[in-house]
Design a protein around this motif. Structure first.
Motif, PDB file in Angstrom:
ATOM      1  N   ARG A  90       0.814  -1.218   0.000  1.00  0.00           N
ATOM      2  CA  ARG A  90       0.000   0.000   0.000  1.00  0.00           C
ATOM      3  C   ARG A  90       0.841   1.259   0.000  1.00  0.00           C
ATOM      4  O   ARG A  90       0.349   2.347  -0.300  1.00  0.00           O
ATOM      5  CB  ARG A  90      -0.915   0.013   1.231  1.00  0.00           C
ATOM      6  CG  ARG A  90      -2.098  -0.940   1.149  1.00  0.00           C
ATOM      7  CD  ARG A  90      -2.909  -0.867   2.422  1.00  0.00           C
ATOM      8  NE  ARG A  90      -4.020  -1.810   2.396  1.00  0.00           N
ATOM      9  CZ  ARG A  90      -4.795  -2.080   3.437  1.00  0.00           C
ATOM     10  NH1 ARG A  90      -4.571  -1.464   4.597  1.00  0.00           N
ATOM     11  NH2 ARG A  90      -5.776  -2.946   3.338  1.00  0.00           N
ATOM     12  N   HIS A  91       2.099   1.154   0.354  1.00  0.00           N
ATOM     13  CA  HIS A  91       2.962   2.331   0.374  1.00  0.00           C
ATOM     14  C   HIS A  91       3.332   2.799  -1.026  1.00  0.00           C
ATOM     15  O   HIS A  91       3.780   3.928  -1.204  1.00  0.00           O
ATOM     16  CB  HIS A  91       4.257   2.022   1.131  1.00  0.00           C
ATOM     17  CG  HIS A  91       4.055   1.642   2.551  1.00  0.00           C
ATOM     18  ND1 HIS A  91       5.045   1.035   3.308  1.00  0.00           N
ATOM     19  CD2 HIS A  91       2.985   1.762   3.379  1.00  0.00           C
ATOM     20  CE1 HIS A  91       4.591   0.809   4.528  1.00  0.00           C
ATOM     21  NE2 HIS A  91       3.350   1.235   4.593  1.00  0.00           N
ATOM     22  N   ARG A 148       3.056   4.232  -4.679  1.00  0.00           N
ATOM     23  CA  ARG A 148       2.202   5.164  -5.409  1.00  0.00           C
ATOM     24  C   ARG A 148       2.764   5.362  -6.813  1.00  0.00           C
ATOM     25  O   ARG A 148       3.935   5.095  -7.087  1.00  0.00           O
ATOM     26  CB  ARG A 148       2.119   6.507  -4.685  1.00  0.00           C
ATOM     27  CG  ARG A 148       3.470   7.172  -4.500  1.00  0.00           C
ATOM     28  CD  ARG A 148       3.354   8.531  -3.857  1.00  0.00           C
ATOM     29  NE  ARG A 148       4.674   9.141  -3.685  1.00  0.00           N
ATOM     30  CZ  ARG A 148       4.892  10.445  -3.593  1.00  0.00           C
ATOM     31  NH1 ARG A 148       3.883  11.287  -3.642  1.00  0.00           N
ATOM     32  NH2 ARG A 148       6.113  10.912  -3.442  1.00  0.00           N
ATOM     33  N   ARG A 149       1.932   5.817  -7.719  1.00  0.00           N
ATOM     34  CA  ARG A 149       2.299   6.131  -9.104  1.00  0.00           C
ATOM     35  C   ARG A 149       2.671   4.907  -9.931  1.00  0.00           C
ATOM     36  O   ARG A 149       2.981   5.024 -11.117  1.00  0.00           O
ATOM     37  CB  ARG A 149       3.432   7.167  -9.155  1.00  0.00           C
ATOM     38  CG  ARG A 149       3.060   8.513  -8.541  1.00  0.00           C
ATOM     39  CD  ARG A 149       4.244   9.435  -8.399  1.00  0.00           C
ATOM     40  NE  ARG A 149       3.840  10.775  -7.974  1.00  0.00           N
ATOM     41  CZ  ARG A 149       4.659  11.670  -7.460  1.00  0.00           C
ATOM     42  NH1 ARG A 149       5.952  11.374  -7.303  1.00  0.00           N
ATOM     43  NH2 ARG A 149       4.228  12.845  -7.093  1.00  0.00           N
ATOM     44  N   THR A 151       1.578   0.461 -10.277  1.00  0.00           N
ATOM     45  CA  THR A 151       0.691  -0.608  -9.820  1.00  0.00           C
ATOM     46  C   THR A 151       1.522  -1.625  -9.049  1.00  0.00           C
ATOM     47  O   THR A 151       2.444  -2.234  -9.612  1.00  0.00           O
ATOM     48  CB  THR A 151      -0.003  -1.291 -11.012  1.00  0.00           C
ATOM     49  OG1 THR A 151      -0.775  -0.315 -11.708  1.00  0.00           O
ATOM     50  CG2 THR A 151      -0.911  -2.410 -10.531  1.00  0.00           C
ATOM     51  N   GLU A 192       4.952   6.476  -0.379  1.00  0.00           N
ATOM     52  CA  GLU A 192       4.412   7.491   0.521  1.00  0.00           C
ATOM     53  C   GLU A 192       5.534   8.024   1.417  1.00  0.00           C
ATOM     54  O   GLU A 192       6.623   7.460   1.491  1.00  0.00           O
ATOM     55  CB  GLU A 192       3.300   6.881   1.373  1.00  0.00           C
ATOM     56  CG  GLU A 192       2.118   6.338   0.583  1.00  0.00           C
ATOM     57  CD  GLU A 192       1.293   7.426  -0.082  1.00  0.00           C
ATOM     58  OE1 GLU A 192       1.507   8.611   0.231  1.00  0.00           O
ATOM     59  OE2 GLU A 192       0.434   7.090  -0.914  1.00  0.00           O
ATOM     60  N   ASP A 203       2.977  14.691  -9.729  1.00  0.00           N
ATOM     61  CA  ASP A 203       2.127  13.793 -10.516  1.00  0.00           C
ATOM     62  C   ASP A 203       2.124  14.205 -11.986  1.00  0.00           C
ATOM     63  O   ASP A 203       2.063  13.349 -12.875  1.00  0.00           O
ATOM     64  CB  ASP A 203       0.702  13.802  -9.970  1.00  0.00           C
ATOM     65  CG  ASP A 203       0.586  13.133  -8.610  1.00  0.00           C
ATOM     66  OD1 ASP A 203       1.521  12.400  -8.229  1.00  0.00           O
ATOM     67  OD2 ASP A 203      -0.440  13.344  -7.936  1.00  0.00           O
TER      68      ASP A 203
END
Length: 348
Positions: A15-16, A18-19, A21, A175, A307
């Motif tokens: 879950r940590h 990001r950006r 998959t 994250e 992003d």
């Protein structure tokens, strides 16, 4: 076989990311799953800074090899000094995730204020003279520690180079905290428990790898010569990441990043990120500027990747695997430059 802790940590760890998959163990191809299994066995849990590379299996292999041989392998008694280097480099690179994890590991191995001071960037206040000297060297490159021999220098530079690489990738793809998203009370409890957990994991003995042959070290990696397993790991990891970058990055972009890293006058964007990047990229063809910008930011300002920078590269047709290869190449180029600075400080 994964421990109960490792199995329980898998979902939270992924879950940590990001950006990208995340690739869970249940869906991982055999090559990726083999690395996951070894990470869980020898690190104690699936480390997100390693797992984020799963979309590029050859880079995943390289990063795990580098982290294993520099930070984990060797005498458990040396681990506190390695964690001090990892925490100091992570703080200098403004990587809160790695600073939190490795500051906690150091606190678990060496209870007291020194771990908090190193993680907080207050190296000059560290009371232990050896930890203070190592952390200052890792942060600044000079002065070298007075009592670190060739093997100790190779181990310390190996950890520093590894974390100059990882900090950049973590800043882009993880994250800000391993406890991100947790409510305030569980987060506070987790932070109090982290030194005990990470300290226990850091005491695990990991046997160094045995290179089949003596590695041929390029000039900027000769600092690794005193420890064959680190030299072998760095040569193999750098070659894999170099090839990965060459597969996705135009030669003009790689030349630009390397020229900037080799220029002693280049000190990064400072407060003026956009004018700095625009000036650096102006000679590139328009269609190469999105990947060029992301490569430059990965090398010089990874914590400031937005992003929109990722979206621009995706719009140019790059998927997760190419994103990992692009940023890995730029991060390793910057990490190797940091190794050259530390090596000069360690011999001068």
């Amino acid at each position: 076989m994964a421990t109960l802790l490792a199995r329980g940590a898998r979902r939270l760890s992924l879950r940590h990311i990001r950006r990208l998959t995340a690739v869970p163990p249940s869906a991982a191809p055999p090559r990726v799953r083999a690395v996951y299994d070894q990470v869980e066995t020898e690190f104690g849990m699936l480390a997100p800074p390693v797992a984020l590379h799963a979309a590029a299996p050859e880079v995943l292999d390289a990063v795990w090899l580098m982290l294993r041989e520099t930070l984990l392998a060797g005498r458990p008694g040396d681990r506190a000094e390695k964690e001090a280097v990892a925490a100091a480099v992570s703080a200098a690179n403004s990587c809160p995730y790695c600073t939190e994890v490795h500051g906690a590991a150091l606190a678990g191995l060496r209870p007291g204020a020194d771990a908090r001071l190193i993680a907080g960037g207050r190296v000059e206040e560290v009371r232990d003279p050896r930890l203070r000297s190592l952390a200052r060297w890792a942060r600044d490159g000079r002065p070298p520690p007075p009592d670190v021999g060739p093997s100790g220098r190779a181990a310390a530079i190996g950890v520093a180079v590894t974390f100059h690489y990882l900090n950049r990738m973590v800043n882009i793809f993880l994250e800000d905290s391993p406890l991100a998203g947790a409510p305030a009370v569980p987060r506070a409890v987790g932070r109090r428990a982290a030194p005990r957990l990470f300290g226990r994991l850091a005491r695990t003995r990991v046997v160094p790898g045995r290179p089949a042959t003596t590695p041929h070290l390029p000039g900027d990696l000769t600092w690794a010569a005193p420890i064959a397993s680190i030299g072998d790991a760095m040569v193999r990891a750098c070659a894999a990441i170099e090839a990965a970058g060459a597969a996705v990055l135009p030669g003009a972009v790689r030349d630009l990043v390397e020229a900037r890293l080799d220029d002693p006058r280049e000190c990064g964007p400072g407060l003026g990120l956009r004018p700095w990047a625009d000036a650096a990229l102006r000679d590139l063809p328009e269609e190469q500027r999105a990947v060029g910008r992301l490569a430059l930011l990965a090398a010089y300002a990874s914590s400031r990747v937005a992003d929109a920078d990722i979206a621009a590269v995706r719009a140019a047709g790059l998927g997760d695997g190419a994103l990992v290869r692009l940023t890995a190449w730029a991060s390793m180029a910057a990490a190797r430059r940091a190794g050259r600075v530390l090596s000069a400080g360690g011999t001068g």
